[in-house]
Design an enzyme around this catalytic site. Structure first.
Site: not given
Ligand code: NAP
Length: 479
Positions: A73, A109
């Site tokens: 992204k 989003d």
């Molecule tokens: P991202 O940019 O990689 O961000 C991930 C976030 O999660 C970061 O803040 C990270 O913290 C934290 N994190 C990762 N592993 C962790 C752990 N083990 N313990 C605590 N915190 C943790 O990902 P994203 O694009 O935001 O997506 C995140 C989730 O949202 C995904 O599962 C995705 O499938 C879902 N999503 C859903 C929709 C929907 O339409 N429903 C839309 C978008 C995304 P750090 O900063 O410490 O690394």
């Protein structure tokens, strides 16, 4: 026209890695069908180093637009010609429009989230939201909530990233603060809690309890597979109103549709397709399946990886190849690892991989041929996976392998190989199911497994060998 090659139909896509689980093709295709549109929506697994080529390739091929998901992204931005204000604000792009060859990045989003919860929020005024996570999705959601005048509390594993998001929110005139990712006063202050991290995707619990949360708080987990994460289950048990990420998913997709086509998306048809998929999953063999994973074992060239990939796709599960995991971590191919460090080191790497896989759930795991020779590996696999052994006679294996020089253990005289194959048969025999792949192609093996799975599951339950059935009774949110 979108520039590039001349296509008879309008093409859309989603790119990401992993991508097997994406419901976008299903949802958008249901929309095209409902409106009788000549359009197709495809999914492409694109690794980080292929991202530029993929973006330029989709443009050249005349794709009208595509969605972008994990992990691209932010990385896609340098390959785009223009960003919408929503994409600039979020610092991330989940939707690209190909406007006559000009690539415009957008982010749906945040607005998708707002639309998803709008009906559950009587008024935005004076409300406080706690956001768990500070990644791409969290940014979009937090910025959209800020626009509604909501006060924000950001909690993230890496505090610096939470503080960065707080600065961004404040710079835009919002009221925001960062808190340590731990229980605290925020639990009783929040009217809305949003879980935006990937924790829970594999059924794992969130590393923070919600004890102390106000009853009736709206708790959203933006994950929708599984339909109810342990995080959401805890919230429900504590008397909160809960919503998973399906409605947000619907609305971010519908907003992408509007951005691409300049018209309203057929929401009802798209939602119906998502709900139907949820029901299909619940009544499929997966819903009735008593173990959390499937492991494929067997001699090399019995088809563990190709069968595993196809089986995972049929079950809508994730696919993991333990050899690939080792290669990813060590940066060496299996052959190089054998050559440089020997077989013993490779076997211990296999054990480490199994331990690292820890609590994965709903995965088909293809193992290296020698993995189950090690007793500890057998124990780790059997703890949580139904073990399926793929068998093939040695002649068939040699026919399939072709160039034996590429496989470290296949080099040398046939007698040595025959002795190895023979010796392994007793461990391969210690499986929940054995499939003779000798006369079957990949699809034939997958069909055989899918036919047998429910029966094996029942047998195992009756013998009391396995855990009770999965707990996927999660509720999808209403749009
Ligand atoms: P991202 O940019 O990689 O961000 C991930 C976030 O999660 C970061 O803040 C990270 O913290 C934290 N994190 C990762 N592993 C962790 C752990 N083990 N313990 C605590 N915190 C943790 O990902 P994203 O694009 O935001 O997506 C995140 C989730 O949202 C995904 O599962 C995705 O499938 C879902 N999503 C859903 C929709 C929907 O339409 N429903 C839309 C978008 C995304 P750090 O900063 O410490 O690394």
């Amino acid at each position: 026209m979108s520039g590039g090659a001349c296509l008879m139909e309008t093409y859309y896509a989603v790119i990401g890695d992993p991508i097997d689980h994406s419901l976008s093709p299903l949802m958008h295709t249901a929309g095209y069908r409902a409106l009788g549109l000549e359009a197709k929506y495809l999914r492409f697994r694109v690794s980080r180093d292929q991202l530029k080529d993929a973006a330029l390739g989709l443009r050249s091929l005349g794709f009208a637009g595509w969605n972008v998901t994990i992990p691209h992204k932010e990385a896609i931005i340098p390959y785009l010609d223009e960003l919408t204000p929503a994409a600039v604000a979020a610092g991330a792009v989940n939707t690209v429009k190909n406007a006559e060859g000009r690539l415009i990045g957008h982010n749906t989003d945040g607005e998708g989230f707002i639309r998803a919860i709008a009906e559950s929020v009587s008024s935005w005024q004076g409300k406080t939201a706690a956001i768990l996570g500070a990644g791409g999705a969290a940014r979009g959601i937090a910025l959209a909530l800020k626009e509604k005048g909501v006060r924000l509390i950001i909690l993230n594993r890496t505090p610096g990233k939470a503080e960065e998001l707080v600065r961004l929110l404040r710079a835009g005139g919002g009221e925001a603060c960062a808190e340590e990712l731990a229980a605290g006063a925020w639990l009783s202050e929040a009217d809305l809690v949003v879980q935006t991290t990937p924790v829970g995707l594999r059924g794992e619990p969130y590393p923070l309890s919600l004890q102390g949360i106000k009853k009736g708080t709206l708790v959203v987990d933006i994950i929708y597979k599984p339909w109810q994460t342990p995080f959401l289950r805890e919230a429900q048990d504590l008397g909160c109103r809960t919503m998973n990420g399906l409605a947000m998913f619907l609305h971010q997709g519908a907003l992408a549709w509007e951005f691409w086509r300049g018209e309203k998306a057929p929401l009802a048809a798209m939602w119906a397709a998502l709900v139907e998929e949820k029901e299909r999953m619940e009544t499929s063999v997966e819903g009735k399946f008593p173990r959390e994973n499937i492991a494929l074992i067997g001699f090399m060239a019995t088809g563990k990886s190709s069968v595993g990939r196809r089986l995972a796709s049929a079950l809508n599960w994730e696919f993991i190849d333990t050899d690939e995991e080792i290669e990813k971590v060590s940066g060496l191919s299996v052959a190089e690892m054998f050559q440089r460090h020997g077989e013993t080191r490779f076997r211990s790497e296999e054990t480490l991989v199994l331990r690292r896989l820890g609590r994965v759930r709903h995965c088909v795991i293809a193992t290296g041929g020698g993995m189950v020779v090690n007793e500890e590996n057998r124990r780790l696999l059997a703890e949580r996976a139904l073990i399926i052994s793929l068998y093939a006679p040695l002649d068939k294996i040699l026919e399939r392998v072709g160039d034996r020089a590429q496989r470290p253990l296949l080099r040398g005289p046939r007698e040595r190989l025959e002795a190895l194959w023979q010796a392994r048969q007793s461990v391969y025999g210690q499986a929940d199911m054995i499939v003779d792949t000798g006369e079957l192609d990949v699809d034939g093996v997958v069909r055989e497994i899918l036919k047998e799975l429910p029966k094996r599951a029942t047998d195992a339950r009756q013998q009391g060998q396995m855990e009770p059935g999965g707990e996927e009774d999660g509720q999808a949110a209403d749009p």
